[in-house]
Scaffold this active site. Structure first.
Site, PDB file in Angstrom:
ATOM      1  N   ASP A  76       8.011  -7.643   3.678  1.00  0.00           N
ATOM      2  CA  ASP A  76       7.269  -8.614   2.883  1.00  0.00           C
ATOM      3  C   ASP A  76       8.171  -9.668   2.241  1.00  0.00           C
ATOM      4  O   ASP A  76       9.350  -9.418   1.995  1.00  0.00           O
ATOM      5  CB  ASP A  76       6.535  -7.903   1.740  1.00  0.00           C
ATOM      6  CG  ASP A  76       5.285  -7.181   2.209  1.00  0.00           C
ATOM      7  OD1 ASP A  76       5.079  -7.054   3.433  1.00  0.00           O
ATOM      8  OD2 ASP A  76       4.517  -6.728   1.342  1.00  0.00           O
ATOM      9  N   HIS A 221      11.181  -4.910   2.140  1.00  0.00           N
ATOM     10  CA  HIS A 221      11.242  -6.325   1.773  1.00  0.00           C
ATOM     11  C   HIS A 221      12.474  -6.975   2.395  1.00  0.00           C
ATOM     12  O   HIS A 221      13.507  -6.327   2.574  1.00  0.00           O
ATOM     13  CB  HIS A 221      11.290  -6.494   0.253  1.00  0.00           C
ATOM     14  CG  HIS A 221      10.055  -6.007  -0.444  1.00  0.00           C
ATOM     15  ND1 HIS A 221       9.884  -4.689  -0.806  1.00  0.00           N
ATOM     16  CD2 HIS A 221       8.938  -6.663  -0.830  1.00  0.00           C
ATOM     17  CE1 HIS A 221       8.698  -4.547  -1.394  1.00  0.00           C
ATOM     18  NE2 HIS A 221       8.109  -5.732  -1.422  1.00  0.00           N
TER      19      HIS A 221
END
Length: 264
Positions: A76, A221
């Site tokens: 993400d 991430h």
């Protein structure tokens, strides 16, 4: 003065002596509806009166029930200099596909950095500016998703079909716009717990590998604070550990395609 959605549904407007209703009427607006701000985290109308779309439904995925030894790696918040290229380099070296949920304004800013590097991966919509969709009305949600959607199409030459709301905050307005844009929503069933290993970064490997199971959607991430990104340093070891357990990383769509019907 606080006013909850539940209070409204129980006649809260009447309890206010009609004053609030009078203000709303004077402004030509309703308190609840698909064009109003979400109350208590989001609102979805019983019927989408703003349009009739082909699907009429949205899938929300946390994991996949499958008998195949597959897991989905997802990243993400990118792209970002330094971090995203390192993730892509590692995945390329190991021939591992993944799903990246992109922030539109970051993709626009760093287009030259990644324009040709997502070709073997799946990409999804993570809003234009990483805003909390559950606290936006339908117009605000549509703006965040449409701007990101168009940027992905322009920069990468393909349209995303998956959406991950920032922080996993899923308001009803998001579902309405996701249906309109043809998205399915992807959450996660496992996240890499970077904060638990600040004093022992390498511990993220055993922790992630041990928690993985067939059908898992794993959240990581590729941008953020340095402490949150220790998984990038150990990504190759994490992939090796998953493979040692017989688990193969794939994209979200590949994992969905491997779902086993009627699995108890």
């Amino acid at each position: 003065m606080g006013l909850s959605r539940r209070g409204l549904l129980r006649g809260g407007l009447v309890g206010l002596g009609g004053a609030a209703a009078g203000v709303a009427a004077a402004r030509g607006r309703d308190w609840v509806g698909p064009d109003r701000l979400p109350l208590d985290g989001g609102f979805a109308p019983a019927g989408n009166e703003l349009g009739w779309h082909e699907r009429g439904a949205v899938s929300v995925l946390w994991h996949v029930r499958t008998e195949q030894p597959l897991v989905a790696l997802t990243f993400d918040d990118g792209p970002a200099p330094d971090w995203t290229p390192r993730v892509l380099d590692t995945l390329d070296r190991l021939a591992v596909p993944a799903t990246f949920f992109l922030v539109g304004e970051r993709l626009r800013r760093h287009a030259a950095l990644v324009r040709d590097r997502y070709a073997r991966h799946e990409v999804g919509n993570h809003t234009w500016a990483h805003k909390d969709l559950a606290q936006r009305d339908e117009k605000g949600v549509r703006d965040q998703l449409r701007r990101c959607h168009d940027t992905v199409a322009d920069v990468l030459g393909r349209e995303p079909t998956l959406l991950r709301p920032p922080w996993g905050h899923l308001g009803g307005t998001t579902l309405t716009v996701a249906e309109e844009l043809g998205y399915d929503v992807v959450m996660w069933s496992q996240r890499m717990r970077e904060e638990a290993f600040a004093a022992d970064p390498g511990g993220i490997v055993a922790d992630t590998v041990a928690a993985a199971r067939p059908g898992a959607v794993i959240l990581a991430h590729d941008t953020g604070g340095r402490g949150r990104l220790i998984t990038i340093d150990y990504l190759a070891d994490i992939v090796a550990g998953l493979r040692d357990r017989g688990l193969r990383p794939v994209t979200v769509s590949a994992l969905r395609a491997a779902a086993t019907p009627h699995l108890p």
